[in-house]
Design an enzyme around this catalytic site. Structure first.
Site: not given
Length: 495
Positions: A51, A77, A213, A334
């Site tokens: 990563e 979020k 949002e 994704d």
């Protein structure tokens, strides 16, 4: 390869005859990658994962263990949504006897620091989860250089190659911006979660989850917000009746909606960013958020060079088991552009681990996947929308709805309706869709999702005793049909 649901023994035997550094090497340590690595290790596999270095705002060279959801997505979020909700709660508290005599100030930087502290804590937890599962973590950028070989470019620029029996792509997606003049002045959701200064004037372009949002977040914290979207209503793909209510709620809380409107140009001025709309209107904002979609994060992985098939959007093509056309290379989350939700990536990762290392080939089940939009108040759904049910119908569809002012609002005086909805297949009496817009919608819908997953009928909903007084009890007290949609056979054609 998988043949009739079983791993091809010839391929497996050939693989076992070759020595590899790892049984599995995962590129990407987000939710899906970490889950796949840990569960594969629990099955006895030797696992490596790479990563990019940690940073709240991602780029081609920075990221962080935990991925989008933990570092710059769902978790931060939701923290900001909680923060924004207090604005309305303080207003509502007055009619409940709470006397707020002094001016209440909101300190953005304090919340921002708390948010950063939390994502750092979670980043370290994810690292510990990998270490506890004996997964070897490498910090650097990974790319595929062969069917069984991964190259990791470390922070100092040196490159090291590792071989693996299986390679898993779990690199997620990245926000993209429309290419209009001045687009470099806009930000994406990455930057929106880490702004140094709170924007008093915000323009948001987009009609999906993220746009709605952030419009709610910034408005709840006191900003002036203008939301631009191409359709008549935001949240394309959701139930139209729910979309209309979300739009009314946004307007009711002070968000300025600009339907069927896009942006054509951004211009830097001394007073902020001048925004020109497709209707020629001009606005000035402190920040402009482009929430216009995300693209699979696959460009730098070298996949096509080794023969892995991608679609036009750059998503990795996979079969029902998340396997690519190269038998040793797999992909989840994704990066495959199936259902782009964190819990779905976790499901795909679990199925992958069971298939590749657990001896139980498992297909991901995409039926009745619940989801929520954390606008204020939130929207949550599971199963089919009314429009989808009509499109897929083989018989009449029954629609049950309940719209009401929540008990809390009757005292606070807030004029904001809650709406609940059930979609029923008349022939089978099965509930095939449920949706809710109102306080606690996500918490309630998770339980409803279990019922739909189990194939619950409307009669079983009706026979369930409700919890009183609660909004949730409305889901088991909707007795009267709001409307019946008669089945219309689609005309057959020879074309």
């Amino acid at each position: 390869m998988l043949v009739d649901g079983e791993i091809d023994k010839v391929t497996a035997d050939e693989a076992n005859a070759t020595h590899y550094d790892f049984d599995l090497f995962v590129i990407g340590a987000g939710s899906g990658g970490v889950r796949a690595a840990r569960f594969s290790a629990n099955h006895g596999a030797k696992v490596g994962i790479c990563e990019l270095p940690f940073h709240p705002i991602s780029s081609e060279e920075i990221g962080g263990v935990g991925g989008t959801c933990v570092i710059r997505g769902c978790v931060p979020k939701k923290i900001l949504v909680y923060g924004a909700t207090y604005g309305g709660e303080l207003e509502d508290a007055k009619n409940y006897g709470w006397e707020i005599n002094e001016k209440v100030d909101f300190t953005w930087k304090k919340l921002l620091q708390k948010k950063t502290d939390e994502i750092l804590r979670l980043n370290n937890i994810y690292k510990r989860l990998l270490a506890n599962a004996a997964v070897k973590l490498y910090e650097g950028e990974g790319r595929v250089v062969g069917p069984n070989e991964v190259e990791v470019r470390q922070i100092d620029g040196t490159k090291i190659s590792y071989t693996a029996k299986h390679i898993l792509i779990a690199t997620g997606s990245r926000a993209q911006k429309p290419n209009i003049p001045g687009h470099e002045l806009a930000i994406t959701s990455d930057e929106a979660l880490s702004l140094e200064e709170f924007p008093k004037r915000a323009v948001v372009l987009g009609g999906g989850y993220i746009a709605v949002e952030f419009a709610s977040i910034w408005r709840g914290m006191g900003a002036t917000v203008d939301l631009f979207f191409r359709k008549e209503l935001p949240l394309r793909g959701f139930d139209d009746e729910m979309r209309a209510l979300v739009a009314r709620n946004l307007e009711g809380r002070g968000v300025n909606l600009h339907p069927q409107t896009s942006l054509t140009q951004l211009i830097k001025t001394d007073d902020g960013i001048k925004v020109i709309s497709s209707h020629g209107e001009e606005f000035v904002a402190d920040v402009v958020l482009f929430a216009t979609g995300r693209n699979p994060n696959t460009k730098r992985l070298n996949l096509e060079a080794v023969g892995v098939e991608l679609d036009q959007a750059g998503a990795v093509k996979v079969d029902e088991y998340s396997r690519t056309n190269i038998p040793s290379i797999w992909a989840v989350g994704d990066a495959t552009n199936r259902i782009n939700l964190t819990p779905v990536a976790l499901m795909e990762a679990t199925c992958f681990a069971n298939t590749a290392f657990g001896g139980k080939p498992t297909k991901a089940d995409y039926s009745n996947v619940a989801c929520a939009v954390f606008c204020i108040p939130p929207l949550a759904v599971v199963g089919l929308s009314e429009e989808e049910a009509v499109e897929q119908a083989t018989g009449d569809i029954l629609v049950f709805t309940s719209g009401f002012n929540p008990m809390k609002n009757t005292i606070s005086g807030r004029q904001e309706k809650t709406l609940m909805k059930l979609i029923v297949d008349e022939k089978t009496d099965k509930v095939i869709g449920a949706s809710m817009c109102g306080p606690d919608a996500a918490e309630i819908m998770q339980g409803i999702a279990i019922a739909l997953k189990c194939g619950a009928t409307k009669a079983q909903f009706d026979s369930t005793v409700g919890i009183h007084p609660s909004s949730a009890e409305e889901f088991v007290t909707m007795r009267s049909v709001t409307r019946r949609i008669a089945y219309k056979p689609k005309p057959k054609t020879n074309l």
